[in-house]
Design an enzyme around this catalytic site. Structure first.
Site, mmCIF file in Angstrom:
data_model
loop_
_atom_site.group_PDB
_atom_site.id
_atom_site.type_symbol
_atom_site.label_atom_id
_atom_site.label_comp_id
_atom_site.label_asym_id
_atom_site.label_seq_id
_atom_site.Cartn_x
_atom_site.Cartn_y
_atom_site.Cartn_z
ATOM 1 N N CYS B 86 34.648 45.906 41.548
ATOM 2 C CA CYS B 86 36.078 45.601 41.369
ATOM 3 C C CYS B 86 36.827 45.823 42.687
ATOM 4 O O CYS B 86 36.666 45.074 43.627
ATOM 5 C CB CYS B 86 36.645 46.436 40.212
ATOM 6 S SG CYS B 86 38.206 45.783 39.593
ATOM 7 N N HIS B 203 32.796 45.699 35.425
ATOM 8 C CA HIS B 203 32.554 47.137 35.534
ATOM 9 C C HIS B 203 31.323 47.546 34.727
ATOM 10 O O HIS B 203 31.463 47.943 33.565
ATOM 11 C CB HIS B 203 33.748 47.909 34.980
ATOM 12 C CG HIS B 203 34.959 47.895 35.860
ATOM 13 N ND1 HIS B 203 35.150 48.814 36.859
ATOM 14 C CD2 HIS B 203 36.037 47.076 35.889
ATOM 15 C CE1 HIS B 203 36.313 48.566 37.475
ATOM 16 N NE2 HIS B 203 36.863 47.514 36.903
ATOM 17 N N GLU B 205 29.790 50.253 34.802
ATOM 18 C CA GLU B 205 29.874 51.672 34.423
ATOM 19 C C GLU B 205 30.670 51.872 33.141
ATOM 20 O O GLU B 205 30.633 52.940 32.552
ATOM 21 C CB GLU B 205 30.463 52.491 35.579
ATOM 22 C CG GLU B 205 31.975 52.419 35.769
ATOM 23 C CD GLU B 205 32.474 51.178 36.505
ATOM 24 O OE1 GLU B 205 31.709 50.188 36.607
ATOM 25 O OE2 GLU B 205 33.640 51.183 36.963
#
Lengths: 736, 229
Positions: B86, B203, B205
């Site tokens: 990002c 993302h 994560e």
């Protein structure tokens, strides 16, 4: 005394500062002389409705504020509740209505920033944001612009700081045409042995200013928020502050880093009334005086006067009192984060606020009188008339129930808010286990099995019709939403938005709502730990619907054992918990589809509410069910439709044998109800347990297929419902 | 694998990615403040998501000139693996480690939601555990994720197999509706020439834990842990 603020204090000047003639006399008596302009300014903000709660305080003291888990109730920056394992949840909700109407992006953004500071000031890391938004009718010329600005302002601030916005409310009603409501809530987590309060300790302690520099923005914001709007309100745009979320993020990290050291005695954010209220409140709580030297205040504009510096509401600033000798430790941390750090004064034993600027004394006033002796008003109020209930037979049946469902779920009232919450980062921090759109947002307590459920609720049309029942309902619905997630409701914060309290009918709404809320908080063991009052939400004498927004927080002990609204396996049995009375008064069906606006709102039986909720929560925590949705706006039919849309599975609904007309069963908004889905072979056991507990439960249908069917009514496909539900808001916002 | 997460003022996904890295490798990554002039010896450098410097000039532009970035660029050029997520992807393009730019989303609005991306290659250190590729469900959260470059660059990226992920439908089709931000050729992530630097907007994560509703992001971290053990 020598002063630069030598302007003559005329009655006009007093009135421009929002002070009455009697209040001015009182100020003169306190000072034993006339105030100068700077002192007048300090009194005007400290004694404003926004800061002093002068019209509401006598009523607010009736709120239940204690409970076995409550560490700190109202009166501090935010409420603090123990969640075990040495941890506490710290939360508060606050209004930013007036600035958001005038400048929606910055007004909403700084609302989010301000409420986060209230929470991290106490030592908590903010972990979730919520909001409760009310806009005028969609057809109003300003509504689209306001929705767009407020939503991007909330997102712009929260997203950048990196705290997830996990839910909220959006309503549209003509009463908000001239006064939108932007209520922002923040929830944070702290260790119970590292909680910080707005105190000053004793005399001789250094007073420190940290954060952004001071400018001329927001001067008199608190005074603006304490007056009605009229046609010239747009001219107040310069009183709206400008937010800088990047600095806020740095400020959070720097403050939390310093809080881990043993350096801070007390800390307070500079919110409404800025430097004035933070210094006076901290000194006031500790019974000390405070000397400030404004020459040391970091300014971003030139030639600012003492008056301007004291009243500025520039954002992202904090005031701290440090342990003497710890200044260098603190300075180093703030310098690392590129933030201003300045020693601007010290606490004294004089009990006075003494402000110096360029060698002159600009203000010299007794702290206690300024902070604690604001006038308290028991304003006249009229007992609101309690409307007669509306019989189910007085509301016409729809030509087609499924068409009525489709039009409700595809209307401004109940359409999907996806367009809103997809502009909020609701997943940052990677602990969001229930995203927006359900009964409550749920975030894990990082690194543990625990989770917090968070909701904001109020049904203004109920409060408008009957403030007492509506006040009860707002608290009950918050409690129910937390329960439906499997959480044990802990406590609430509130944001009480009303019109002009100087009008007895408005004060009557306020008194009624507060009494209703108090009763519900008492019975549900759901105390108020923080909150805020916003009066004067009125334009040209037209007030908003009374809107006491409730922000509830609950605790889930094991994040794996909880419930969500979406259906899970096919063929589960649907149960309705709670008795059916077919109450259509003030229902969305009656108001939005039949244009019937009279009649009492649904009554809230708090004992039943509690019994039903405890029963449902037990089913969730013992692992019997994990599909639960509360039954509220739009009734049973809407509740089941929302469960279907959340999962992509259809359902069949049996209207049952209550003897009520079908549309009262489907659209009635009786309280204390939940829809749950359970494996078919467990239904009997649940029914029999319910019978023993005195809880009304009936089988109301089953899960399956790709349609919603109701005995004796036209079926409707989920596809058709989904399209109606999802398309309204994006189409409206794109100008369609 | 030893991983290092660079923390810029305004980074806000640094902890999130640290959690995923620790899950994959069994040890916490080093968190390195941007003011350091050197990155201590490491196998992987992660530039996390967030709003470095408030994104005030242009996303990633100021972070690209942070003191630590000179050494990040040097280490990347000598083969240390670099992952930019990002805002980290934006910093990688601003610092010249990856080509192209990330413009404002076509909708002009911030967008936070799950999207589907197609894994274009599974023979890199970042994707080796994605089996035969396939489609991942993974969140995006950005206002400036609209990847673009001149046609020649885009052609070269495709010819050299440097497109890492593309936005797609749940069935893997590349269509416009599946593209959340208007990126050229539905590009969600790209590699450098050697396949040692990856920048992506989604993302991973945020969906590497079943409690959060999905685990499709997890294999990216376990791929790295396996490749760099």
């Amino acid at each position: 005394m020598s002063t630069a603020a030598a302007a003559e204090i005329t009655p006009d000047l007093v009135s421009e500062h929002g002070l009455s003639a009697e209040e001015y006399e009182r100020i003169c008596a306190i000072l034993e002389r006339e105030p100068n302009l700077t002192e007048l300014g300090v009194f005007s903000v400290m004694w404003s409705e926004h800061c002093s709660y002068k019209s509401s305080r006598v009523w607010l003291k009736d709120f239940p504020t204690e409970g076995p888990h409550v560490i700190c109730g109202p009166g501090e920056n935010a409420g603090v509740v123990d969640i075990g394992d040495g941890q506490a949840v710290i939360f508060k909700m606050e209004s930013h209505n007036h600035p958001s109407f005038i400048e929606p992006y910055q007004g909403a953004a700084t609302g989010v920033g301000g409420i986060m500071r209230d929470v991290f000031t106490m030592g908590a890391r903010p972990v979730a944001l919520m909001n409760a938004l009310r806009f005028g009718r969609p057809e109003h010329e300003k509504t689209r612009h306001l929705v767009s600005g407020v939503v991007s302002g909330i997102g712009g601030y929260g997203n950048c700081v990196g705290v997830p916005t996990v839910g909220g409310e959006v309503n549209f009603d003509a009463s908000y045409d001239g006064n939108i409501l932007v209520n922002a809530m923040c929830v944070g987590l702290a260790d119970t042995d590292k909680i910080f309060y707005a105190v000053a300790g004793g005399p001789g302690k250094p007073v420190i200013y940290v954060g952004s520099k001071t400018g001329r923005d927001g001067i008199h914001g608190a005074t603006m928020a304490s007056a009605e709007f009229d046609d010239s309100s747009d001219e107040k745009r310069p009183t709206v502050q400008v937010g800088d979320p990047f600095t806020e993020k740095l400020l959070i990290e720097a403050c939390l880093e310093l809080m881990a050291e043993d350096a801070i005695i007390g800390i307070q954010d500079m919110g409404a009334a800025g430097l004035t209220s933070s210094s006076v409140e901290m000194a006031g709580k500790s019974g000390v005086g405070i000397d400030l030297d404004l020459d040391h205040v970091p300014c971003r504009e030139e030639n600012m006067t003492a008056y301007e510096m004291l009243l500025s509401e520039s954002q992202e600033r904090m005031l701290m009192v440090l342990r003497p000798g710890r200044e260098d430790v603190a300075r180093k941390i703030f310098e690392k984060w590129d933030l201003d750090f300045a020693v601007i004064g010290e606490t004294t034993d004089t009990g006075r606020l003494v402000v110096r600027h360029q060698g002159r004394i600009e203000a010299d006033m007794p702290v206690q009188a300024v902070s604690n002796e604001a006038p308290q008003y028991r304003r006249p109020w009229n007992e609101p008339a309690r409307p007669e209930p509306l019989g189910p037979d007085e509301v016409p049946a729809p030509a087609s129930a499924s068409a009525a469902l489709k039009s409700l779920i595809g209307s401004a009232h109940l359409c999907s808010r996806r367009w809103v919450w997809e502009q909020y980062d609701h997943m940052v921090m990677a602990d969001t286990v229930v995203r927006p759109g359900g009964d409550a947002g749920v975030v894990r307590v990082h690194g543990t099995r625990k989770a917090l459920a968070i909701t904001t609720d109020v049904t203004p049309r109920y409060v408008g019709a009957d403030p007492f029942e509506g006040g009860k309902q707002a608290v009950a619905e918050a409690w129910r939403n937390l329960t439906a997630s499997g959480a044990r409701p802990l406590a609430i914060t509130d944001c009480l938005n009303f019109g002009n309290p100087e009008r007895p009918e408005i004060m009557g709404q306020f008194v009624g709502a507060v009494k209703g809320m108090s009763e519900a908080c008492e019975t549900l063991k759901f105390p108020v730990v923080s909150g805020n009052v916003s009066f004067y939400n009125e334009t040209n004498g037209q007030g908003i619907l009374p809107t006491p927004a409730v922000g509830g927080v609950g605790l889930i002990d094991d994040v794996a054992t909880r419930a969500t609204a979406g259906f899970k396996p096919e063929d589960e049995t649907l149960l309705l918990v709670g008795a059916e009375h077919g109450h259509l008064g003030q229902s969305l069906y009656a108001r939005a589809l039949c244009d019937i606006t009279h009649g009492a709102p649904p009554p809230v039986d708090l004992a039943t509410e509690r019994g039903n909720g405890d029963f449902v929560r037990q089913l969730i925590t013992d692992g019997t069910v994990n599909t639960v949705h509360d039954c509220s706006d739009g009734g049973l039919y809407v509740a089941v439709a929302e469960m279907a849309l959340a999962s992509g599975r259809g359902a069949d609904i049996q209207p049952g044998e209550s003897g009520l007309v079908d549309h009262a069963v489907l659209f009635g908004e009786d309280q204390a109800r939940y829809v749950i889905a359970c494996p078919a072979d467990k239904a009997d056991e649940i029914l029999s347990n319910a019978g023993e507990s005195g809880v009304t439960v009936r089988i109301v249908g089953s899960v399956g297929g790709a349609r919603l069917t109701v005995d004796g009514q036209d079926p409707i496909s989920l596809e058709e419902l989904r399209t109606a539900h999802e398309e309204w808001l994006p189409r409206y916002m794109s100008g369609g | 694998m030893k991983a290092t997460v660079i923390v810029f003022p305004g980074s806000n996904c640094d902890r999130d990615v640290a959690v995923s890295l620790e899950q994959a490798t069994g040890r916490p990554p080093e968190m390195l403040w941007h003011g350091s002039s050197e990155v201590p010896s490491t196998d992987l450098i992660v530039l996390p998501g967030g709003f470095s410097y408030g994104d005030y000039l242009r996303c990633g532009a100021m972070a690209a000139h942070s003191p630590v970035m000179r050494d990040v660029v040097d280490k990347a050029k000598s083969g240390t693996r670099v992952l930019g997520i990002c805002n980290g992807f934006q910093i990688l393009t601003e610092s010249g480690l990856l080509p192209g730019v990330l413009m404002q989303n076509m909708s002009l609005k911030y967008v936070c939601r799950d999207v589907h991306v197609r894994v274009e290659r599974t023979d890199t250190d970042f994707t080796r555990q994605y089996g035969n590729g396939g489609v991942l469900r993974i969140p995006v959260a950005h206002h400036e994720g609209n990847y673009n470059a001149d046609e020649e660059t885009l052609d070269r990226l495709e010819d050299e197999g440097r497109v890492a992920f593309r936005y797609c439908t749940p069935d893997g089709e590349l269509d416009r509706d599946a593209n959340p931000n208007g990126s050229a050729r539905n590009i969600a992530g790209i590699y450098n020439e050697d396949g040692t630097v990856l920048g992506l907007m989604p993302h991973p994560e945020r969906l590497a834990d079943p409690q959060l509703g999905g685990t499709d992001g997890k294999a990216l971290f376990s791929s790295l842990a396996e490749a760099l053990q």
